[in-house]
Design an enzyme around this catalytic site. Structure first.
Site, PDB file in Angstrom:
ATOM      1  CE  LYS A  96      -3.894  -2.284   2.202  1.00  0.00           C
ATOM      2  NZ  LYS A  96      -4.451  -2.810   3.439  1.00  0.00           N
TER       3      LYS A  96
ATOM      4  CD  GLN B 261      -3.541  -4.415   6.583  1.00  0.00           C
ATOM      5  OE1 GLN B 261      -3.379  -3.467   5.824  1.00  0.00           O
ATOM      6  NE2 GLN B 261      -4.217  -5.493   6.227  1.00  0.00           N
TER       7      GLN B 261
ATOM      8  CG  ASP C 106     -10.125  -0.322   4.947  1.00  0.00           C
ATOM      9  OD1 ASP C 106      -9.951  -0.623   3.756  1.00  0.00           O
ATOM     10  OD2 ASP C 106      -9.463  -0.808   5.884  1.00  0.00           O
TER      11      ASP C 106
END
Ligand code: NAP
Length: 297
Positions: A54, A98, A121
């Site tokens: 990422k 994460q 997200d």
């Protein structure tokens, strides 16, 4: 008939090109560099690989990448404090924590502590609610990538029968909401569904997010359907070597479907590209700038 293979890698490359252009426009025209902060707690090897990837792709499109690596014994309070700092940092437009988090930390509490406008997200409860009620939301990356590919390959989705296999909060449910928003007739099937093959056999669009290798069989697929395979499963071949396969019995299904995503090289590459797209969207919204076309649902 052999299906058209939907090339997610090429699609993700063209999406990143668009994002690079948009990033450079934001810098030149407005002096803004979009920034994405990724928070990793602990040393889970798979998570470390995702975070590295990422960060690399964030820099490649010209954005700022902020990696926050915290030790596995970080307390919930310390993590929340870090989130609050990122929420109030004007250089950070997107925040991603994460997952999974270590067991002593309440995942929902942490996700809901992220400023919903920076929740790239799309897991914050207010983004979930906004998506479900048809309001402007941050949309989870994997289903967003699936939707983009479906729009590209099927054109107008209105009126099509879509079956989503799987009802997870990160893929199945938001996928169903997005298809509904695009006026599909949507059915969500799961482990308690009766007559699952029969239901799938009526679908013009099948999205498989099951986590079971080669689960969706060719006999279930209507001739000419579009099949999107979200699954990533590692199986062992007879010779003992490993292989990545999806949730769809690809070799057989591609003989029936009109178009299909392969694994690897289908949905997977789109997920990080959509994370970057969401960061641009969040950045534009936070500065009240027009949102670039084609980067969100
Ligand atoms: P998940 O949370 O485990 O959910 C799986 C869903 O499939 C559940 O709703 C479950 O039903 C359903 N299911 C499981 N076994 C079934 C069966 N035998 N018949 C019918 N339904 C069944 O998984 P997920 O997070 O959605 O992920 C799904 C797959 O996508 C995994 O392989 C994952 O690795 C992959 N994935 C890929 C990406 C990417 O970037 N490409 C991103 C996320 C996930 P119940 O709810 O009834 O238990």
């Amino acid at each position: 008939m052999t299906a058209h293979i939907i090339d997610g890698k090429a699609f993700a490359t063209s999406l990143r090109d668009k994002i690079t252009e948009q990033t450079s426009w934001l810098k030149q025209k407005h002096g803004i560099t979009p920034g994405l902060a990724v928070v990793l707690v602990g040393e889970d090897p798979a998570s470390q690989i995702y975070v590295r990837s990422k960060g690399k792709q964030t820099l490649e499109v010209g954005m700022n990448s902020y990696e926050h690596k915290l030790s596995a014994d970080t307390t919930e309070a310390e993590l929340l404090e870090r989130i609050h700092q990122l929420n109030s940092d004007p250089d950070v437009h997107g925040i991603l924590v994460q997952l999974p988090l270590p067991q002593h930390i309440d995942e929902a509490l942490v996700i809901n502590a992220i400023d919903a406008a920076k929740d790239v997200d799309g897991f914050h409860i207010s983004n979930v609610g906004r998506l479900a009620t048809g309001q402007k939301a941050m949309v989870p990356c994997t289903p967003l990538g699936c939707l983009m590919m479906l729009r590209e390959y099927c054109g107008n989705l209105s009126g099509l029968n879509a079956v989503v296999v799987g009802r997870s909060n990160i893929v199945g449910k938001p996928m169903a909401q997005l298809l509904l928003k695009d006026n599909c007739t949507v059915t969500v099937v799961h482990s308690r569904t009766q007559n699952l093959p029969e239901i799938v056999s009526h679908a013009d669009i099948v999205v498989a997010a099951v986590g079971q290798p080669l689960f969706v069989k060719s006999e279930w697929i209507k001739t000419g359907a579009t099949v999107i395979d979200v699954g990533i499963n590692r199986i062992q071949r007879a010779d003992g070597t490993g292989q990545l396969v999806g949730d769809v019995d690809y070799d057989a299904v591609k003989e029936v479907a009109d178009s299909i995503t392969p694994v690897p090289g289908g949905v997977g590459p789109m997920t990080i590209a959509c994370l970057l797209a969401n960061t641009i969207t969040a950045c534009c919204r936070s500065h009240s700038l027009p949102e670039p076309h084609g980067l969100t649902a």
